[in-house]
Design a protein around this motif. Structure first.
Motif, PDB file in Angstrom:
ATOM      1  N   ASP A 166       0.797  -1.223   0.000  1.00 48.74           N
ATOM      2  CA  ASP A 166       0.000   0.000   0.000  1.00 48.74           C
ATOM      3  C   ASP A 166       0.834   1.280   0.000  1.00 48.74           C
ATOM      4  N   GLU A 167       2.066   1.206   0.482  1.00 51.36           N
ATOM      5  CA  GLU A 167       2.877   2.412   0.592  1.00 51.36           C
ATOM      6  C   GLU A 167       4.348   2.045   0.526  1.00 51.36           C
ATOM      7  N   LEU A 195      -2.152  -4.717   9.417  1.00 50.76           N
ATOM      8  CA  LEU A 195      -1.232  -4.089   8.484  1.00 50.76           C
ATOM      9  C   LEU A 195       0.157  -4.134   9.109  1.00 50.76           C
ATOM     10  N   TRP A 240      -0.655   2.116  15.536  1.00 55.28           N
ATOM     11  CA  TRP A 240       0.553   1.386  15.186  1.00 55.28           C
ATOM     12  C   TRP A 240       1.353   1.086  16.439  1.00 55.28           C
ATOM     13  N   LYS A 274      -0.237  -2.904  12.842  1.00 54.56           N
ATOM     14  CA  LYS A 274      -1.453  -2.182  13.216  1.00 54.56           C
ATOM     15  C   LYS A 274      -2.656  -3.095  13.024  1.00 54.56           C
ATOM     16  N   LYS A 300       4.392  -0.603   3.455  1.00 52.54           N
ATOM     17  CA  LYS A 300       3.225  -0.952   4.259  1.00 52.54           C
ATOM     18  C   LYS A 300       2.389  -1.927   3.463  1.00 52.54           C
ATOM     19  N   VAL A 303       4.463  -2.781   8.687  1.00 53.30           N
ATOM     20  CA  VAL A 303       5.519  -2.006   8.038  1.00 53.30           C
ATOM     21  C   VAL A 303       6.780  -2.856   8.074  1.00 53.30           C
TER      22      VAL A 303
END
Length: 241
Positions: free
Chosen positions: A161-162, A223, A209, A203, A174, A225
């Protein structure tokens, strides 16, 4: 001829913010060149209570964007005398957002360096432009278009996503927890040895987070990172784990 216009109290003063309780504990910033980059930067800084002095040679442009800066001025920034009239020689931090006009960017940067400003940032539109700015003495050279292009390139595959690049060989992504990791507590050292990536944070839905701890199993709706080199991150997000 320089024209200075005042807008009244800054956001910091208006809301009673001191440097100790501002979200951004920054000294005032002078932004030269109010194109897309300069305006976006100014707007973001002022939204956090930072005092921004915006300068551009286009009076019409400034008149259309008076809310993005605390104070603003119309001036030819290639003229050192005009900059001194505005007090730029006494600034602590200057960001030069001039990109497309190479001559104006370099002359402005040279003026700011000669003033001895302790913290100088400048935007560059090419490798040659960036190299010249560094040779002139600019402390930090920014390549926003190139960095955005790299970010989008990594997002096009749709596997995460990122993407944020920390350095040329290190970044963070992410993404949703891969199916193969659901319900598992990951051994960080083993993951690094096998995939050259590490989980930074996780998260869960409705939660903030939090740092990832090896004793915490990952859930399907979480999610995460993950950090590592861009190549290893792409590999991690693509293959079964």
């Amino acid at each position: 001829m320089s024209t200075i216009q005042k807008k009244g109290p800054s956001l910091a003063k208006l809301f009673g913010l001191s440097r100790d309780n501002q979200p951004f504990s920054l000294r005032p910033v002078t932004v030269i060149g109010l194109g897309r980059f300069g305006l976006a930067l100014s707007k973001e800084l002022t939204s956090y209570g930072v005092e921004v002095f915006g300068i551009d040679d286009d009076e019409k442009l400034i008149s259309e964007h008076t809310t993005e800066c605390t104070d603003f001025a119309v001036a030819d920034t290639t003229d050192p005398h005009a900059l001194k009239q505005l007090g730029v020689d006494e600034a602590e931090c200057v960001v030069i957002g001039i990109g497309s006009d190479l001559e104006a960017s370099i002359l402005t940067a040279s003026n700011i360096v000669e003033f001895g400003v302790p913290d100088i940032w400048a935007k560059a539109d090419s490798d040659a432009h960036a190299r010249i700015l560094k040779q002139v003495g600019v402390h930090h050279v920014l390549r926003p278009e190139r960095d955005t292009g790299r970010r989008v390139a990594h997002l096009l595959g749709g596997r995460f996503d990122e993407f944020a690049e920390v350095d040329s060989d290190y970044g963070m992504i992410k993404l949703s927890v891969p199916r193969e990791l659901v319900g598992k507590a990951i051994d960080s050292e083993a993951l690094w040895k096998k995939k050259k990536v590490h989980i930074v944070a996780v998260k869960s839905p409705g939660c903030e987070w939090r740092p990832y701890f090896e004793t915490t199993p990952l859930n399907a709706n979480d999610l995460m990172v993950v950090a590592g080199s861009p190549l290893h991150l792409e590999t991690f997000s693509l293959r079964p784990h």
